[in-house]
Design a protein around this motif. Sequence first.
Motif, PDB file in Angstrom:
ATOM      1  N   THR A 104    -123.510 -36.588-114.521  1.00 16.51           N
ATOM      2  CA  THR A 104    -124.118 -37.469-113.282  1.00 16.51           C
ATOM      3  C   THR A 104    -123.841 -38.998-113.715  1.00 16.51           C
ATOM      4  O   THR A 104    -123.348 -39.228-112.202  1.00 16.51           O
ATOM      5  CB  THR A 104    -125.673 -37.857-113.439  1.00 16.51           C
ATOM      6  OG1 THR A 104    -125.883 -35.688-113.582  1.00 16.51           O
ATOM      7  CG2 THR A 104    -126.568 -38.286-112.353  1.00 16.51           C
ATOM      8  N   GLN A 108    -121.163 -40.720-110.384  1.00 17.21           N
ATOM      9  CA  GLN A 108    -121.575 -41.530-109.648  1.00 17.21           C
ATOM     10  C   GLN A 108    -120.906 -42.809-109.302  1.00 17.21           C
ATOM     11  O   GLN A 108    -120.180 -43.338-108.640  1.00 17.21           O
ATOM     12  CB  GLN A 108    -123.031 -42.473-110.508  1.00 17.21           C
ATOM     13  CG  GLN A 108    -123.864 -43.716-109.772  1.00 17.21           C
ATOM     14  CD  GLN A 108    -124.545 -43.753-111.655  1.00 17.21           C
ATOM     15  OE1 GLN A 108    -124.863 -44.669-111.636  1.00 17.21           O
ATOM     16  NE2 GLN A 108    -125.763 -43.068-111.970  1.00 17.21           N
ATOM     17  N   VAL A 167    -126.873 -36.801-106.699  1.00 13.76           N
ATOM     18  CA  VAL A 167    -127.182 -36.384-107.492  1.00 13.76           C
ATOM     19  C   VAL A 167    -128.042 -35.587-108.780  1.00 13.76           C
ATOM     20  O   VAL A 167    -128.178 -36.105-109.499  1.00 13.76           O
ATOM     21  CB  VAL A 167    -125.200 -36.844-108.791  1.00 13.76           C
ATOM     22  CG1 VAL A 167    -124.711 -35.726-109.366  1.00 13.76           C
ATOM     23  CG2 VAL A 167    -124.372 -37.315-108.305  1.00 13.76           C
ATOM     24  N   ARG A 168    -127.759 -33.983-108.614  1.00 13.42           N
ATOM     25  CA  ARG A 168    -128.750 -33.637-109.168  1.00 13.42           C
ATOM     26  C   ARG A 168    -127.745 -32.090-110.381  1.00 13.42           C
ATOM     27  O   ARG A 168    -127.245 -31.395-109.854  1.00 13.42           O
ATOM     28  CB  ARG A 168    -129.444 -32.555-108.158  1.00 13.42           C
ATOM     29  CG  ARG A 168    -130.635 -33.321-108.102  1.00 13.42           C
ATOM     30  CD  ARG A 168    -131.631 -32.831-107.304  1.00 13.42           C
ATOM     31  NE  ARG A 168    -131.303 -31.722-106.129  1.00 13.42           N
ATOM     32  CZ  ARG A 168    -130.859 -31.968-105.246  1.00 13.42           C
ATOM     33  NH1 ARG A 168    -130.867 -33.007-104.769  1.00 13.42           N
ATOM     34  NH2 ARG A 168    -130.438 -30.868-104.562  1.00 13.42           N
ATOM     35  N   ILE A 227    -124.921 -28.402-109.515  1.00 15.02           N
ATOM     36  CA  ILE A 227    -124.123 -29.607-109.554  1.00 15.02           C
ATOM     37  C   ILE A 227    -124.650 -29.146-107.850  1.00 15.02           C
ATOM     38  O   ILE A 227    -123.773 -28.830-107.100  1.00 15.02           O
ATOM     39  CB  ILE A 227    -122.985 -29.876-110.003  1.00 15.02           C
ATOM     40  CG1 ILE A 227    -122.173 -29.703-111.349  1.00 15.02           C
ATOM     41  CG2 ILE A 227    -122.581 -31.430-109.436  1.00 15.02           C
ATOM     42  CD1 ILE A 227    -121.038 -30.781-111.377  1.00 15.02           C
TER      43      ILE A 227
END
Length: 128
Positions: free
Chosen positions: A54, A58, A71-72, A90
């Motif tokens: 993550t 980022q 974003v997960r 993702i």
Amino acid sequence: MTIHAHWLASSGTSVCDLDNGTAKWQADLDAPLGNPSIPNPHDLLDSALAACTTLTLQLYAKRKGYALNEVRVSVGHEESPGAYKMIRQIALEGDLPANVREDLLRVANKCPVHKSLSATITIDTTLA
């Protein structure tokens, strides 16, 4: 940076206190023996990959000017004798063309924790 773990029998629990000199957190056994609200060591390992992925995505998206809004990352695992398979999913949100999404996937596979976990790992252990 060194991680320190500490447990006292007098605590009456199986909770292990962890720190790196500045931050503090805990780990415990799986329920029913442990506290289900505290992650077990495998959860901590999986979370290291999720967090690194993550954070890497980022930073990279910001540097490249990609329109990444969210974003997960989900990481689970499967264990078998002599093997530990991490399963990472993702989800990327934003106005991201296919080539940008592929670039972000490429970068996810190069995050520092991914690289460490994919390398040959050795563990040297001594008694203090």
